[in-house]
Design an enzyme around this catalytic site. Structure first.
Site, mmCIF file in Angstrom:
data_model
loop_
_atom_site.group_PDB
_atom_site.id
_atom_site.type_symbol
_atom_site.label_atom_id
_atom_site.label_comp_id
_atom_site.label_asym_id
_atom_site.label_seq_id
_atom_site.Cartn_x
_atom_site.Cartn_y
_atom_site.Cartn_z
ATOM 1 N N HIS A 164 -12.359 -5.259 8.659
ATOM 2 C CA HIS A 164 -12.389 -5.280 7.040
ATOM 3 C C HIS A 164 -13.429 -4.127 7.439
ATOM 4 O O HIS A 164 -14.539 -3.899 6.070
ATOM 5 C CB HIS A 164 -12.641 -6.465 6.553
ATOM 6 C CG HIS A 164 -11.590 -6.197 5.707
ATOM 7 N ND1 HIS A 164 -10.165 -7.126 7.355
ATOM 8 C CD2 HIS A 164 -10.928 -7.407 4.910
ATOM 9 C CE1 HIS A 164 -9.153 -7.376 6.487
ATOM 10 N NE2 HIS A 164 -9.597 -7.381 5.404
ATOM 11 N N GLU B 233 0.920 -1.550 0.111
ATOM 12 C CA GLU B 233 0.056 -0.178 -0.420
ATOM 13 C C GLU B 233 0.854 1.217 0.368
ATOM 14 O O GLU B 233 0.629 2.567 -0.603
ATOM 15 C CB GLU B 233 -1.041 0.092 0.969
ATOM 16 C CG GLU B 233 -2.160 -0.909 1.077
ATOM 17 C CD GLU B 233 -1.823 -2.765 1.616
ATOM 18 O OE1 GLU B 233 -0.854 -2.341 2.024
ATOM 19 O OE2 GLU B 233 -2.910 -3.056 1.070
#
Lengths: 341, 325
Positions: free
Chosen positions: B129, B60
């Site tokens: 999540h 990321e």
């Protein structure tokens, strides 16, 4: 260069650069040295606040790349970025004024020592979070490849950066996509106050990791301007013709501490003395004299540089502090910082 | 005109911008060959090829660094961070780099980039999540924060985000991917910072965004039908820029404000909105300002728990009923 562990790959004789190039390398290194010594002095005079991270002793790296890079190539540097900024041709005065927090500064006093940026000179920023700029420089290389511009991104960083995740993520990216980028680790043996060897699993923090990304293991004498110029040309050329990234480990040493707050007492005296003896500038001066350069030529370069740093210092001192009108400007591209109506 | 799900609107939006501008590129984990883990980017690789639609490793920091470096050198990149929770592993690039660079360099550097991400709960994915990170981003000067609640808004606001010269965090609510709506053919592009009044009523203003918009609207219908309470529901669509004028207009008109927020309570965006309202139209208020939020906890996974955690239609109805007296 070689797979040798250190640092003696002096390039003299047939492989040496042209004399004009060598004089330019000498001038660049002299500029970096005189400029940063002046920064040190004016810091002590209270004209520079905050902090500075000097490259004294490490000048051959910035000089070698500055000499070899194309004017539209990009430099990405760390908070130790004065030398790389000067070496891209950014004038002394606005840099000095930025360090002093003046309106005439490179960023009008909004960035400071650790964030020197001059887009028009290809100096794409000095980044003060260790490792953050490595993926950003990779993105510039992505852009060059996508636009087929032939530009190369050059990313300078210290040995300490090789232990942060962003370094490894970006190297992998650059290798997978064969991006036109040169990663230059300036290994000055210390990450801030701690010996890099005490906190790193391999002897050469950058070069010993190169193989993990399918890259050549390159160690070069970072105190040798000719060697730096040669490796810069080799790796820039490789990047420009689609040969992908390179990772260079340039061995060097900073003459001062990590920052203004650090006297560098953790370094053994003998080690410091040995590296002072390897000071890139007097040694290069001697090399040029040995090659037949008339001393008056070098004297004149030194005098010209000293004069231009003097002039720049006075210009910077004469610049007023930034106006408060700048505070709320330029958060957004419309020039404002408006977040609500 | 086509009826699209919000999921389908994502690919429609990206394709619109990539056809329009060859400097738009799109990268992220599993976005190309696989078409995205939420199947939001299906077909883009086929249309635009591997130079413009790119699968990345799970990196990321490298993803966001790459789009930043690309944006400062002439491209208009879009990156997907698969789940907004993952911004925690690359937040330096957002907070210290993208947000500050234009300001620090005295305007030398422009960063026309979009970070799109699946945000929010409701899918039983558990605490790592399911987060809503709009309030994290809103707290960082220099990042625009956009969150559509309908397919047409997704296309129009996404286009505006790509064309904007500043970094934009574009939050796709995972719980809304199946919502359907009409999207006109041709170029669709809206303006950032313009709220929309989804329902007009006289009794109170309900200010909300994202997944909470359809829930607030459903609650408003129940309150109207069963209790005669007539609500205005405002869909902010972006938090930065914030359409304060719209909020103040309807709070002044109705004398009451409820915020409905998916983010956890403490320092949620509603705290900023209520602070503005209290400061700027206090004497027009008929009642205390009320925030309906997710509690100050990580999100639980089990449906029975998650449904009692994120504001539901029932909670909105119940709270408004109780506080309207």
């Amino acid at each position: 260069m070689t797979e040798d562990n250190t640092a003696t790959a002096t390039v003299v004789g047939e492989g040496a650069p042209q004399l004009t190039t060598r004089l330019s390398l000498f001038r660049r290194m002299t500029e970096l040295r005189v400029f940063e010594k002046r920064v040190y002095d004016i810091f002590l005079q209270g004209l520079v606040k905050g902090t500075t991270h000097l490259s004294l002793g490490q000048e051959a790296i910035a000089a070698g790349f500055g000499e070899a890079m194309r004017s539209d190539d990009w430099t990405f540097a760390t908070y130790r970025g004065h030398a790389h900024t000067v070496s891209r041709g950014v004038p002394f005065a606005p840099i000095m004024a930025e360090l002093m927090g003046r309106r005439g500064g490179l960023m009008a006093g909004k960035g400071g020592s650790m964030h020197l940026t001059s887009v028009e000179h290809g100096m794409m920023g000095s980044y003060a979070i260790v490792g953050a700029h490595i993926p950003i420089a990779t993105g510039a290389a992505f852009s060059a490849k996508y636009r087929k511009s032939g530009q190369v991104s050059v990313c300078f960083f210290g040995d300490g950066t090789t232990n942060i995740g962003a370094f490894h993520e970006a190297l992998n990216f650059a290798a997978v996509w064969k991006l036109p980028i040169v990663f230059v680790c300036e290994n000055n043996l210390y990450m801030e106050y701690t010996a890099i060897s005490a906190v790193t699993a391999v002897e050469h923090p950058a070069a010993d990791r190169a193989g993990a990304y399918g890259l050549e293991r390159i160690i070069v004498d970072g105190n040798d301007a000719d060697a730096m110029y040669e490796i810069a040309n080799k790796t820039l050329d490789r990047a420009r013709v689609g040969g992908g990234p390179s990772l260079i480990e340039a061995l060097t040493y900073r003459h001062a501490g990590h920052s203004r707050a650090d006297p560098g007492k953790y370094r053994p005296d003998e080690e410091v003395a040995a590296w002072i003896a390897k000071d890139p500038i007097p040694n290069y001066r001697k090399r040029l004299l040995d090659a037949g350069v008339d001393e008056s030529v070098l004297d004149r370069i030194e005098k010209e540089v000293a004069e231009s740093v003097d002039i720049a210092t006075e210009l910077a001192k004469a610049s007023p502090p930034p106006g408060e009108d700048l505070i709320l400007k330029d958060l957004w591209s419309d020039g404002s910082s408006t977040w609500r109506n | 005109m086509a009826e699209l799900s919000l999921r389908e609107a994502v690919a429609r939006a990206i394709a619109q911008e990539m056809r329009r501008d060859p400097n738009v590129v799109f990268l992220g984990e599993d976005v190309a060959a696989a078409g995205g883990v939420f199947k939001t980017t299906t077909g883009l690789l086929e249309e635009f090829g591997p130079e413009r639609v790119i699968d990345t490793p799970i990196s990321e920091q490298a993803i966001l660094g790459t789009i930043m470096g690309a944006a400062m050198t002439g491209l208009r990149p879009i990156a997907e961070i698969m789940y907004s929770d993952f911004f925690a592993v690359c937040w330096d690039l957002v907070v210290n780099q993208m947000a500050k660079t234009r300001y620090m360099t005295n305007g030398q550097v422009s960063l026309p980039l979009v970070m799109k991400t699946g945000n929010g709960g409701g899918l039983r994915f558990g605490a790592q999540h399911s987060q809503s990170i709009e309030n994290w981003a809103m707290a960082v000067p220099g990042i625009k924060v956009v969150m559509p609640s309908t397919p047409v808004d997704l296309v129009g606001l996404f286009a505006a985000s790509v064309r904007d010269d500043d970094p934009v965090l574009f939050l796709e609510q995972k719980a809304l991917y199946t919502v359907k709506g009409d999207v006109p053919d041709g170029d669709v592009c809206f303006e950032l910072g313009k709220a929309v009044v989804r329902r007009m009523g006289a009794d109170a203003a309900v200010v909300t965004i994202g997944t909470m918009v359809p829930r607030a609207l459903e609650a408003a219908e129940i309150l109207a039908k069963e209790h005669g309470i007539d609500l205005t529901v405002i869909d902010l669509r972006s938090l930065i820029p914030l359409d304060t004028a719209c909020i103040l207009e309807h709070v002044v008109r109705t004398g009451r404000l409820f915020t409905v927020e998916e983010n956890p309570r403490v320092v949620g965006w509603g705290a900023e909105v209520t602070s503005i309202v209290a400061d700027e139209c206090f004497f027009d208020l008929d009642a205390p300002l009320v925030r309906i939020t997710t509690p100050y906890i990580p999100l639980p996974s089990a449906g029975e728990l998650e449904d009692k955690t994120i504001p539901s239609v029932e909670l909105i109805v119940e709270t408004i009923l109780k506080r309207m007296v």
